[in-house]
Motif scaffolding. Structure first.
Motif, PDB file in Angstrom:
ATOM      1  N   MET A 266       9.845  -7.893  -6.804  1.00  0.00           N
ATOM      2  CA  MET A 266       9.087  -7.535  -5.604  1.00  0.00           C
ATOM      3  C   MET A 266       8.365  -8.766  -5.058  1.00  0.00           C
ATOM      4  N   ASP A 267       8.208  -8.809  -3.736  1.00  0.00           N
ATOM      5  CA  ASP A 267       7.445  -9.874  -3.097  1.00  0.00           C
ATOM      6  C   ASP A 267       5.960  -9.615  -3.331  1.00  0.00           C
ATOM      7  N   THR A 268       5.303 -10.511  -4.061  1.00  0.00           N
ATOM      8  CA  THR A 268       3.880 -10.335  -4.375  1.00  0.00           C
ATOM      9  C   THR A 268       3.024 -11.425  -3.731  1.00  0.00           C
ATOM     10  N   THR A 269       3.532 -12.063  -2.681  1.00  0.00           N
ATOM     11  CA  THR A 269       2.796 -13.179  -2.076  1.00  0.00           C
ATOM     12  C   THR A 269       1.518 -12.738  -1.391  1.00  0.00           C
TER      13      THR A 269
ATOM     14  N   MET B 101       0.833  -1.204   0.000  1.00  0.00           N
ATOM     15  CA  MET B 101       0.000   0.000   0.000  1.00  0.00           C
ATOM     16  C   MET B 101       0.867   1.253   0.000  1.00  0.00           C
ATOM     17  N   ASP B 102       1.932   1.245   0.773  1.00  0.00           N
ATOM     18  CA  ASP B 102       2.835   2.391   0.832  1.00  0.00           C
ATOM     19  C   ASP B 102       3.460   2.659  -0.528  1.00  0.00           C
ATOM     20  N   ILE B 103       3.910   1.600  -1.207  1.00  0.00           N
ATOM     21  CA  ILE B 103       4.523   1.743  -2.538  1.00  0.00           C
ATOM     22  C   ILE B 103       3.497   2.244  -3.546  1.00  0.00           C
ATOM     23  N   LEU B 104       2.281   1.676  -3.501  1.00  0.00           N
ATOM     24  CA  LEU B 104       1.246   2.075  -4.451  1.00  0.00           C
ATOM     25  C   LEU B 104       0.910   3.553  -4.321  1.00  0.00           C
TER      26      LEU B 104
ATOM     27  N   THR C  44       0.627  -2.903 -10.752  1.00  0.00           N
ATOM     28  CA  THR C  44       1.764  -2.098 -10.301  1.00  0.00           C
ATOM     29  C   THR C  44       2.798  -2.962  -9.589  1.00  0.00           C
ATOM     30  N   ILE C  45       2.363  -3.698  -8.576  1.00  0.00           N
ATOM     31  CA  ILE C  45       3.304  -4.467  -7.752  1.00  0.00           C
ATOM     32  C   ILE C  45       3.946  -5.602  -8.537  1.00  0.00           C
ATOM     33  N   MET C  46       3.168  -6.287  -9.379  1.00  0.00           N
ATOM     34  CA  MET C  46       3.719  -7.415 -10.144  1.00  0.00           C
ATOM     35  C   MET C  46       4.752  -6.968 -11.174  1.00  0.00           C
TER      36      MET C  46
END
Length: 536
Positions: free
Chosen positions: A364-367, A227-230, A286-288
């Motif tokens: 990035m960790d996307t687990t 959430m912080d990164i997004l 975004t994260i993936m």
């Protein structure tokens, strides 16, 4: 109409020889001349010279002796009436953009004199005049008129006028028992055909559709780190999402997660579930698509220097997160931006490449991403939407497709996340990009002057890679500004490259005016005002 008593046969024969494209239709006491506006204008000048008069100036010419004469422009009255009726929005755009007012100084049957008056100290009369003249010239290239009897009109006059304006850029004038259609010559034939059918009636009103989000989830649990990164990388997109669905996004911390809830505001329809779905898609895409890279050997870099470097990257559109730890800097960004940011970081702070492999590069960790697809759906090819056959994964983003589908994919980007895998060419219509420099400084950049960029995309026909191929689209004129320093000039070169690759604009629906089939920005953000933010 030419009066045969005023013009001897020799002149009429000379007209026929000099202007073979004009149609001359004689009657008992006159000759009716038909043709394009441009040729009629040439004929008018020709006859004035024959009769010993001076040629009427065109829109290029400035008029002496008028009120504020050096500022006045001269247009044929019929053309002026057509232009202001059909292109009223374009005239308003020019007025607002350059802070001027188009005013009528004097009008006669044949000519109308207009002036572009400044409205304030930041007015740009010369630029406005240039854009205005270019627009009029583009219109007059194939401007003409056709006649039809009143009996040919099947719809009401008001419905016909509105339909012709919207669909054929055609002005309808009633003159006695006949109808005069003025507009682009290529559209007039279609306009006459539409006049004689019921097509000139407006479409029936749209039905009101009720949208319900009953029993659909408007809350999602997100990893706090994600959430912080997004929020750092996609703050603008999150704000647009809330405005689009008219919702408010609330966050509540829960252990290492954040509960994100979307609540309807201002009595709007409940679209919280739709906002939640769009938010989840934004989060996943975004994260993936992110990678982390830790650069060692950065012990001497101070917090302030790194913050200034980060600010320069973001101003240039390179949205990268930098985390400073003792002796190292961690970069978080999509792969293509990550490489660029690393190169600039090493160049500016003179960090040598690690020969021993001390730097670390990882995905990035996307687990803990929220689930959106079932396991069966994960095995479907995003292109053909069928089970993946002969699986192929892209190197940068790791998304998987059928090998055959990927070979047939025409764009050099990932079909899922748009990570580029070659030179990207967009669908921007043809136009021009011009630049000028000024001594005026932009806020935050004192003493270095500024660069003004003028984009001009004329009206045209949509191509096969646009939303509605074959349909007309409305062009645009836009201005943007950069500081005239090393950084600004570097960004300017990147914008020129993006313009050449047809990436600055696209054809679609305007987010601000809701207009359809028009030229819009294509998500490369520009500073479009010399002061203030979106409110100005």
């Amino acid at each position: 109409m030419l009066n045969t008593d005023a013009f001897p046969k020799e002149i009429l024969q000379e007209i026929s020889q000099t202007f073979p494209s004009l149609k001359m239709m004689p009657s008992e006491s006159s000759v009716e001349v038909r043709g394009s506006y441009k040729m009629i204008e040439k004929l008018h000048d020709f006859l004035q010279k024959k009769l010993g008069g001076a040629a009427t100036p065109s829109v290029h010419d400035e008029v002496d002796g008028e009120e504020d004469g050096g500022e006045c422009l001269n247009l044929q009255t019929a053309l002026y009436e057509y232009f202001t009726a059909i292109y009223r929005e374009e005239v308003t755009t020019i007025e607002n953009r350059f802070n001027v007012k188009v005013t009528e100084v004097r009008r006669s049957k044949d000519a109308t004199y207009i002036k572009l008056k400044p409205l304030g100290p930041n007015s740009s009369v010369e630029k406005a005049k240039k854009i205005f003249i270019n627009k009029v010239q583009a219109v007059t290239k194939d401007w003409s008129q056709k006649e039809a009897p009143m009996s040919a009109m099947k719809a009401s006059l008001e419905d016909t006028k509105q339909y012709m304006k919207e669909h054929h850029k055609t002005l309808v004038i009633v003159d006695g028992g006949r109808i005069i259609l003025q507009g682009p010559e290529r559209e007039l034939t279609l306009a006459v055909q539409a006049l004689q059918t019921k097509e000139s009636r407006p479409p029936p009103p749209r039905r009101v559709i009720t949208i319900s989000s009953k029993d659909k989830k408007s809350e999602v649990l997100v990893d706090a780190r994600h959430m912080d990164i997004l929020k750092k990388l996609k703050s603008r997109e999150i704000e647009e999402l809330q405005q689009k669905y008219r919702v408010r996004m609330d966050e509540e911390s829960k252990d290492r997660n954040v509960s994100v809830t979307f609540t309807t505001v201002n009595g709007a329809p409940d679209l919280g579930a739709h906002a939640c779905h769009s938010f989840t898609s934004l989060l996943q895409s975004t994260i993936m698509n992110l990678q982390r890279k830790t650069i060692n050997g950065t012990l001497g870099i101070g917090e302030e220097a790194l913050a200034e470097f980060s600010s320069r990257l973001w101003k240039g559109g390179v949205e990268v997160i930098l985390e400073h730890e003792k002796g190292s800097v961690t970069l978080i960004a999509p792969p293509i931006l990550l490489d660029f940011a690393e190169e600039k970081l090493r160049e500016i702070f003179q960090i040598q490449s690690a020969a021993s492999g001390g730097d670390t590069d990882e995905a990035m960790d996307t687990t803990n991403l929220p689930d959106r697809k079932t396991s069966a759906e994960e095995e479907k090819c995003p292109i053909c939407l069928d089970q993946i056959r002969n699986k192929k994964a892209l190197k940068k983003c790791k998304h998987e497709f059928c090998t055959d589908c990927l070979q047939k994919w025409v764009k050099p980007v990932c079909p899922v996340c748009s990570v580029p895998y070659g030179v990207v060419i967009g669908n921007q219509p043809a136009g021009t990009m011009t630049t000028t420099t000024s001594s005026m400084s932009l806020p935050g950049y004192p003493g270095c002057g500024s660069i003004a960029i003028d984009y001009n995309i004329p009206d045209g026909i949509q191509q096969k890679d646009h939303p509605n191929p074959g349909k007309r689209f409305r062009g645009t004129c836009r201005s943007a500004y950069l500081p005239n320093n090393a950084e600004g000039r570097e960004v300017l070169e990147l914008l020129k490259k993006a313009f050449d690759q047809k990436l600055i604009f696209t054809v679609g629906d305007s987010r601000t005016t809701s207009a359809t089939d028009c030229v819009t920005w294509n998500d490369i953000h520009h500073k479009t005002n010399t002061s203030g933010g979106s409110a100005m």
